[in-house]
Each structure stands twice: as C-alpha cells, then as structure tokens.
Design an enzyme around this catalytic site. Structure first.
Site, PDB file in Angstrom:
ATOM      1  N   LYS A 179      87.412   2.888  36.384  1.00  0.00           N
ATOM      2  CA  LYS A 179      88.868   3.053  36.493  1.00  0.00           C
ATOM      3  C   LYS A 179      89.420   2.686  35.120  1.00  0.00           C
ATOM      4  O   LYS A 179      89.423   1.529  34.722  1.00  0.00           O
ATOM      5  CB  LYS A 179      89.425   2.117  37.568  1.00  0.00           C
ATOM      6  CG  LYS A 179      90.674   2.636  38.269  1.00  0.00           C
ATOM      7  CD  LYS A 179      91.866   2.812  37.361  1.00  0.00           C
ATOM      8  CE  LYS A 179      92.663   1.523  37.235  1.00  0.00           C
ATOM      9  NZ  LYS A 179      93.689   1.627  36.159  1.00  0.00           N
ATOM     10  N   SER A 233      93.560  -9.390  33.923  1.00  0.00           N
ATOM     11  CA  SER A 233      94.278 -10.662  34.063  1.00  0.00           C
ATOM     12  C   SER A 233      93.690 -11.508  35.195  1.00  0.00           C
ATOM     13  O   SER A 233      93.087 -10.990  36.143  1.00  0.00           O
ATOM     14  CB  SER A 233      95.752 -10.383  34.355  1.00  0.00           C
ATOM     15  OG  SER A 233      95.866  -9.688  35.581  1.00  0.00           O
ATOM     16  N   GLU A 254      85.869 -10.898  33.945  1.00  0.00           N
ATOM     17  CA  GLU A 254      86.173 -11.329  32.573  1.00  0.00           C
ATOM     18  C   GLU A 254      87.688 -11.385  32.476  1.00  0.00           C
ATOM     19  O   GLU A 254      88.350 -10.365  32.378  1.00  0.00           O
ATOM     20  CB  GLU A 254      85.603 -10.326  31.563  1.00  0.00           C
ATOM     21  CG  GLU A 254      84.098 -10.134  31.635  1.00  0.00           C
ATOM     22  CD  GLU A 254      83.319 -11.344  31.137  1.00  0.00           C
ATOM     23  OE1 GLU A 254      83.910 -12.241  30.511  1.00  0.00           O
ATOM     24  OE2 GLU A 254      82.104 -11.396  31.399  1.00  0.00           O
ATOM     25  N   CYS A 288      91.912 -11.375  24.902  1.00  0.00           N
ATOM     26  CA  CYS A 288      91.651 -12.498  25.812  1.00  0.00           C
ATOM     27  C   CYS A 288      91.300 -13.730  25.007  1.00  0.00           C
ATOM     28  O   CYS A 288      91.521 -14.859  25.439  1.00  0.00           O
ATOM     29  CB  CYS A 288      90.516 -12.142  26.757  1.00  0.00           C
ATOM     30  SG  CYS A 288      89.029 -11.592  25.895  1.00  0.00           S
TER      31      CYS A 288
END
Ligand code: NAD
Length: 490
Positions: A179, A233, A254, A288
């Site tokens: 996706k 997130s 992650e 991140c």
C-alpha cells in the site's frame, strides 16, 4: 513540470497489470512545492485490495518454488533496472516530495544498495545445523516463506521506505501487496514498472494506491495476509497492531521518534552545529530519526544557542540542489505543525527562530515551514513528547552528563540518539545506557546502512529490525528439522 512518462492518473499494479480503482474514483496529488495538482491517484478500496491479495496468493507457490539464489537474481535485475532509471526515479521522488533532485538521487541510491544487499542474501540464506541430545538424530533449522506480505509505508523517503520492505519480503519467498503512501504514489508506481520490466513474475509484487483507511485497513484485515510490515506513525501503528493481533498475523512496526542529540561541554561545537542542522532540518525534518530534542550542557548553552540560531538563519529553503531543505509533504501536516508550535508558545516555550509558514513569492502556494527552534519548553510538555515530523527542534539545558542522559531517556520513544563529546568515557557510557535502537557518537541522529538492523524501543516500534540480515527474521518462518537415523539400515 510533471515528466511525460507519468500517467495522468496513477494506477495500481495488480497481477502484473496496471489497473484503475474498481470504484473508478481518484484523488488529486498536489505538489508540495507549489500546491498545484500534479496528477490523479487511484482511490482504491477493499475490492482492489482483495484482488491484489488474490493475485499475490496465486503467485506465491511458484515464487517460493524458485531457489533463493534464483529469486536473488531477479532482485538483482530489479536493482539494476532502478540504477538504469535512477534519474527518472529521482525526478519523480523530487516532484512528489519537494526534496531536491540531489537528495532524491541519494535516496534512490540507498534503495539500489538495499536491493543489491538483499539479492546477495539469496546466496547466503543461512539456516543452522545443530546437534541433538539423542544419538542417531540430526537437527537443523531452515527458513521458509510466510506467504503474502502486506507492506504499508510512509511518504517521507518513499523509494527507500519501499525498498526496505519489498526486497527482504521477496527474497524470503513471499509475494507482496504494497500500500503506497497517498502522498507519493508515482514513485511506487514507477518501481512497479521497473520490477515488471526486470522480469519479476506477475503477481509477485502488487501495488495498491489510496488512503490509509480505505486501502490500508483492508490489507491489515485480510486473513490471507500472513505478515503486516508497517512504517508510519505510532498512532496508526497501534491501530494496526490491534487488528493484526486479533488474527495473530505477524507484525513489524517501524514507528516514530523524538530523538535526542546531546551536546557536551567538551564537544567540537562546529561539528555539533553541522550535525544538528542536518539531523533537525534535512528532508524538512521528515525523518523518523530527526533530532527534535537538543540537550545542551548549561555551561555552553548560550554560546551554542547563539551560533545555532545564526546558522539556521542562513539555511536556504526550497526545492533545488542549492537549497538545504524543501517543503513538508502536505498542507494538513503543515497546519498541524503550526498549531503545535502555537500551543507550545502558549504553554511557555520561546520561539528563537522560524515558527511561521513561508509565504514570500518564492514559496507562495507551497507547504513551506521556516526552520524552527524553540527553547524553554518543559521536558514533559506536548512539544517535547510528541513527534511533529517537520523542521522543528527544541533546545534544553542539562547541568551535567547524568542529567543529559536522564533527559534523553525520559521519552515515550526510543528510536535513535546522538552525543557530541571528545570524551571516550562519556561516549561509551552513552552508547551503553541510552534507550534507543541506534546510538551515534559525534554525528547526526539520522542515517542508516542497508546491512545494519534499524529499529527502535518503546513507542518507536515492536522490537523488529529492518533491514540488515535481521529483516530475514521478519519475513521468514523458522522450521526445525529432525532426522532420525536407523543404524540397522546402514
Ligand atoms: P501515517 O501513519 O499517517 O501513514 C503511514 C501509512 O499508513 C500511509 O501509507 C497511510 O496511508 C497508512 N495508513 C494510515 N492509516 C491507516 C490504517 N488505519 N490502516 C492501514 N494503513 C493506514 O504516517 P505518516 O504521517 O504518513 O508518516 C510519518 C510517520 O512515519 C512518522 O511517525 C515517522 O516517524 C514514521 N516513520 C518511521 C520510520 C521508521 O523506520 N521507524 C521511517 C519513516 C517514517
């Protein structure tokens, strides 16, 4: 300008063919640089995901039937195809993220390196031989594919994020449904085209475009999907974990970070400033692993702050190779950041620089935030504890090494961390005690290598590590094999 090889509406790749969304709908992809519409994107839903999972399920036995070396050869061809198309890929990544062409080329190179590393794993793909407690019995462990892998990624470094998941998933003999992030559809689409042209059999990699709730959630729900690997997130990761947990699907998460960078009184300040600017602001802070908490020894705080703010004022913001960083990915994220900065200000934080949208003619229409530095935020304030995913960082004072370390560890997250010091003693103890998956001495909080396992503690993930050889553990099942020997038959 949108390159002509990009279609007007970015389709899915299902069973080796491009396909519009079953419902016939699409949504606009806007340029982060100008706000103008670039192209449409297939607005896929459960029906499209179902077809993609079906194609992956059908293709899986034959793909798993190849030897790992043969799969590695196909992945090598894909990595070569990506290398051949790297300028086009970088153009697409730059167009849809707003990062510079140079930065996009760097990201594409990282994706190629990931592909080459995982292709090589096909020639290793080690299991383990062991001993048995019983005479005339042998024991070994081998890797087996899981089946269909559901891969969901964020938009920040789209082609690297994709490569981190697709290459290890496929080398292990799984087929995949990816996706794509709704903000970076064309980079995933182009990867699908390169993979098909490189000879990846139809159905081995399917790519579904669309929004998270409409195209991501059905993938997580589908009982035919053996593993969900998600980069995004923490909030969405928790929802996915709840759904995947309900059906005991394997899960790799992650997630976000609120990464500390400590500047000690014995640090090389020029080097520390260089790395703070890169770690906090490169890629518009959309990493991140961005440094969003800069913890500075009291004795050098004022000097460091002054020099850092001055250097920040010299940063160039825009989409070209001459700029230091570009826009954030969409207007919603930008507005969230502006609101968070305003709430922090109302709660007592001071804005040292930035804090505003750039609206001058060079940036008008784009999703640009000035590089922003705050101080005087309480360590437990919202801005100190939540990830903003933009070019925003906060400064904090620490009296000594122990206090700095305690502050660094006092976070819901534990992804990456860095210390700047000339002391081997401080550096060593920092790497031992910091609660993070990555600890850096005299560098940035960001950066990773394809052969190194990356991931975080606490709310930054669920303990898995991608990439590195550790990614093979995410995407394969271990099977113990015992063989009993009858000495009478010898
Ligand atoms: P996000 O969580 O909003 O979206 C990530 C992906 O999940 C998108 O493809 C989205 O469409 C999809 N999604 C959203 N809701 C979903 C749902 N209910 N079910 C299934 N899929 C859903 O994240 P974002 O804002 O796009 O990305 C930024 C986040 O990603 C940051 O928190 C960042 O730290 C994290 N990130 C982590 C790493 C890492 O390796 N730890 C790397 C890059 C980004």
């Amino acid at each position: 300008m949108t390159p002509d090889f990009i279609p007007d509406c970015i389709p899915n790749w299902i069973g080796g063919k491009q396909a519009a969304a079953a419902g016939g709908e699409d949504f606009p992809k806007l340029s982060p640089h100008s706000g103008a519409e670039l192209y449409g994107v297939a607005r896929s839903g459960a029906a499209d995901v179902g077809r993609a999972v079906q194609a992956a399920t059908q293709a899986q036995p034959a793909w798993a039937g190849l030897t790992p070396v043969q799969r590695g050869e196909v992945l090598h061809e894909i990595a070569q195809g990506l290398r051949h198309e790297r300028d086009n890929m970088a153009a697409v990544v730059a167009l849809e993220t707003g990062m510079s062409h140079q930065a996009a080329l760097g990201e594409t190179a990282a994706a190629i390196a990931q592909g080459e590393f995982m292709a090589g794993e096909g020639r290793r793909f080690y299991g383990r031989t062991s001993t048995s407690a019983v005479a005339n019995k042998s024991a070994m462990t081998v890797r087996q594919p899981l089946g269909v892998a559901g891969l969901i990624i964020a938009a920040n470094t789209p082609i690297a994020n994709l490569a981190w998941k697709v290459f290890p998933a496929l080398i292990c003999g799984n087929t995949a449904v990816l996706k794509a992030a709704e903000d970076t559809p064309a980079s995933a689409w182009l990867f699908g085209k390169i993979a098909a042209e490189a000879g990846l059999p139809a159905g081995v990699l399917n790519i579904v475009q669309g929004y998270g709730l409409e195209a991501g959630a059905p993938l997580v729900d589908d009982p035919r999907v053996a593993i969900i690997s998600f980069t995004g997130s923490t909030a969405v990761g928790k929802r996915i974990a709840a759904t995947a947990g309900e059906r005991l699907a394997r899960l790799s998460l992650e997630l976000g970070g609120k990464n500390p960078l400590i500047v000690c009184d014995d640090a090389d300040l020029d080097n520390a400033i260089h790395w703070v600017l890169l770690a906090a602001f490169s890629n518009a802070g959309q990493r991140c692993a961005a440094a969003s908490r800069i913890i500075i020894f009291d004795s050098i705080y004022d000097e460091f702050r002054e020099r850092l703010v001055a250097r920040t004022g010299q940063l160039k913001v825009g989409p070209t190779d001459d700029d230091d960083f570009g826009p954030v990915i969409n207007e919603r994220q930008l507005n969230n950041m502006l609101l968070a900065i305003e709430r922090a200000r109302q709660a007592g934080a001071t804005i040292l620089t930035g804090g505003t949208r750039l609206n001058d003619p060079a940036h008008a229409g784009g999703f640009y935030l000035a590089p922003t530095i705050l101080e005087n935020a309480a360590p437990d304030a919202e801005i100190s504890t939540t990830e903003l995913f933009g070019p925003i960082t906060c400064l904090y004072r620490a009296g000594d090494f122990q206090q700095a370390l305690d502050m660094a560890n006092d976070s819901p997250y534990g992804l990456t961390a860095s210390i700047h010091t000339r002391s081997i003693h401080r550096a060593t103890v920092f790497t031992q005690r910091i609660q993070a998956g990555v600890a850096v001495v005299n560098g940035g909080t960001h950066g990773s290598e394809p052969h190194m396992p990356f991931g975080g503690l606490k709310q930054s993930g669920n303990g898995t590590r991608e990439p590195g050889t550790e990614a093979l553990d995410v995407y394969s099942e271990l099977k113990d094999i015992y063989i009993n020997i009858d000495p009478g038959q010898l």
